[in-house]
Write an enzyme that holds these catalytic residues in place. Structure first.
Site, PDB file in Angstrom:
ATOM      1  N   LYS A 125       9.677 -36.037 -29.625  1.00 20.79           N
ATOM      2  CA  LYS A 125      10.510 -34.939 -30.098  1.00 20.79           C
ATOM      3  C   LYS A 125      10.735 -33.860 -29.037  1.00 20.79           C
ATOM      4  CE  LYS A 125      11.045 -36.839 -34.090  1.00 20.79           C
ATOM      5  NZ  LYS A 125      10.470 -38.153 -33.822  1.00 20.79           N
ATOM      6  N   GLU A 209       9.320 -24.477 -33.606  1.00 18.36           N
ATOM      7  CA  GLU A 209      10.694 -24.035 -33.713  1.00 18.36           C
ATOM      8  C   GLU A 209      10.841 -23.080 -34.890  1.00 18.36           C
ATOM      9  OE1 GLU A 209      12.878 -27.689 -34.171  1.00 18.36           O
ATOM     10  OE2 GLU A 209      12.765 -27.615 -36.356  1.00 18.36           O
ATOM     11  N   HIS A 244       8.462 -33.896 -47.693  1.00 18.76           N
ATOM     12  CA  HIS A 244       9.363 -34.060 -46.545  1.00 18.76           C
ATOM     13  C   HIS A 244       9.936 -35.471 -46.453  1.00 18.76           C
ATOM     14  CE1 HIS A 244       8.168 -30.110 -45.110  1.00 18.76           C
ATOM     15  NE2 HIS A 244       6.917 -30.469 -45.166  1.00 18.76           N
ATOM     16  N   ARG A 301      17.201 -46.346 -35.670  1.00 21.52           N
ATOM     17  CA  ARG A 301      17.139 -47.550 -36.510  1.00 21.52           C
ATOM     18  C   ARG A 301      18.137 -47.396 -37.652  1.00 21.52           C
ATOM     19  NH1 ARG A 301      14.791 -45.108 -40.795  1.00 21.52           N
ATOM     20  NH2 ARG A 301      13.152 -43.588 -40.442  1.00 21.52           N
TER      21      ARG A 301
END
Length: 509
Positions: A125, A209, A244, A301
């Site tokens: 990430k 973030e 999530h 994917r």
């Protein structure tokens, strides 16, 4: 070495390195394309639907995924023995494993997915954020590198302002993720995020973030070929989530304007091109209440929720994956596509929504899926089978199409009302709750829908007496069918190779 050996040669045999509904879905498209198919299975999956559907099936190990569906060596040995020239990984398991994609290339087998370099770039990430920064893709304020110490993290959080999101650098799916609203909670949250990241991905790096309040989760479907063509097939809204992880998806989003859709689509294409992407993928964004959008991650994917895109575009994404893998050009652009109507997906899990969505695996005593115009059911387990504790507890994906959003939602309610499952708790009552919720119907919801709007006491739970009768009827039916002389899968003497007699008859006819 490229992950696409001899890409000008048409595919002949596809090994599906997965199980459940996605394996069934890929096998069906392969059959439509005239391709020979190979399935792999763990011990408890011996009689699973995907095993019977394939031309050949091979046992690769016991129940634990690490000893079967994640065993790269075992899968590549099956590819060699069966003569497979391509491996489709589905989603989950090895689908985003760059080492496996590389091993396929080394074995001169097509990996039906992106190049290993793209998987690595987007799987990390922090590396992905650096690429997005260079490509000019909007991102929420935060770090592009992993945070070295808790003290550094606290300083960064103070600079960008609370609330902040601590996220694992090496993975996704909500693992290693913590929201921090107050400075005094930062150190403990970072410690927990690092611990979970280490246990889930073997990598405790995290980045920080700005946390977007009132967010919506909107993603764009990407296709890219080997001839320099990269397109998007519009967006999906995936904001209804628990832990999530998505439960309900739809296409298109109810909030995007044509202008924002165009801008986000261009950003998604730029994100894919920044890492030399090929095949199908998804670029995910968080969108705030003012329709500002921020790159979140790229899934390298096929996505679970791809059927809603297929409904509204008329494009078979698995067929396109196979075309791209063997070197064909897409032959069309985004401008050649249009959004036809609206589609909604409900994931039917063996989970108890009244008990914080705890998994409830076990024997599937009754499974009568709905049907009719505009209804599609992708199931990986069937009546008399079992939802296994070792894997994701999905029973099926139920999708509906309508001429508009209201029509698609009303059709979904009808389909959910018709869906009969006995033997376990499912997410059907929750999906019905969401479809009937005023906020959802009006398109006024965020990723906090479950936490803020869902009341388990409001579920219209099925009648217990009816469930008991259904379970009894299903048990009697199952016993009767077991006594019949039905066709079974034939094994060779060594017990490693299995050929479906149904498929044999079809091939002879």
């Amino acid at each position: 070495m490229s992950a696409y050996p001899d890409s000008t040669r048409p595919l002949q045999t596809v090994l599906v390195a997965n199980r459940g509904e996605i394996a069934v879905r890929v096998l069906r498209t392969c059959h439509e394309q005239g391709l020979r198919t190979v399935a792999v299975y763990s011990t408890p999956d011996r009689s699973a639907p995907h095993v019977r559907l394939a031309d050949e099936a091979y046992h690769i190990g016991p129940a634990p995924a690490a000893e079967s569906y994640l065993d790269q060596e075992a899968i590549l040995k099956v590819a060699d023995r069966s003569g497979a020239d391509a491996i489709h990984p589905g989603y989950g398991f090895l689908s985003e494993n760059a080492d496996f994609a590389e091993a396929c290339a080394d074995a001169s087998v097509h990996f039906v997915g992106p190049p290993p370099e793209a998987i690595r770039a987007m799987g990390d990430k922090t590396a992905a954020r650096q690429l997005m920064e260079e490509a000019g893709v909007p991102m929420a304020p935060g770090t592009t590198d992993a945070v070295a110490t808790t003290e550094d993290g606290e300083e960064i959080a103070k600079e960008i302002g609370y609330p902040v999101l601590i996220k694992a650098a090496a993975g996704g799916g909500g693992k290693g993720m913590r929201i921090v609203h107050e400075p005094e909670n930062f150190a403990g949250a970072m410690d927990r995020a690092q611990g979970e990241a280490e246990s889930s991905f073997g990598d405790d790096r995290v980045f920080i973030e700005k946390y977007i309040e009132e967010p919506r989760h909107i993603e764009f479907q990407i296709l890219a070929d080997h001839h320099g063509n990269t397109i998007h097939l519009f967006e999906r809204e995936c904001s209804i989530q628990r832990r999530h992880q998505k439960v309900i998806e739809e296409a298109p989003s109810s909030v995007l304007t044509p202008e924002v859709r165009r801008e986000m689509g261009e950003a998604a294409v730029a994100a894919a091109e920044s890492c030399g992407y090929r095949n199908a993928g998804t670029v995910e964004f968080l969108v705030d209440k003012d329709l500002n959008y921020y790159f979140m991650e790229m899934n390298t994917r096929l996505q679970v929720e791809h059927p809603v895109t297929e409904w509204v575009t008329g494009v078979d994404l698995v067929a396109e994956q196979l075309r791209v893998a063997q070197g064909e050009e897409l032959g069309y652009t985004t401008d050649d596509l249009s959004i036809d109507g609206h589609a909604v997906e409900s994931r039917i899990y063996a989970e108890d929504p009244a008990s914080n969505f705890l998994p409830d695996p076990g024997p599937l005593k009754r499974h009568a899926a709905p049907s009719g115009f505009g209804v599609r059911v992708d199931a990986g387990v069937e009546e008399g089978g079992e939802v296994l504790i070792h894997y994701d507890p999905m029973i099926s994906k139920l999708t509906t199409w309508g001429v508009d959003r209201e029509d698609a939602i009303d059709r979904m309610i009808r389909a959910l009302d018709e869906y009969e499952v006995a033997g376990m708790a499912t997410t059907i009552p929750f999906c019905r709750f969401a479809m009937q919720h005023e906020g959802f119907r009006q398109g006024d919801f965020t990723t906090h829908f479950v936490d803020e709007e869902f009341d388990p006491d409001a579920l219209h739970l099925d009648n217990p007496d009816r469930d008991e009768l259904a379970a009894l009827a299903a048990t009697l039916y199952y016993r009767r069918t077991q006594e019949e002389d039905a066709p079974t899968i034939a094994s060779t003497d060594n017990g490693t190779k299995e050929i479906s007699p149904w498929r044999q008859r079809r091939r002879r006819s």
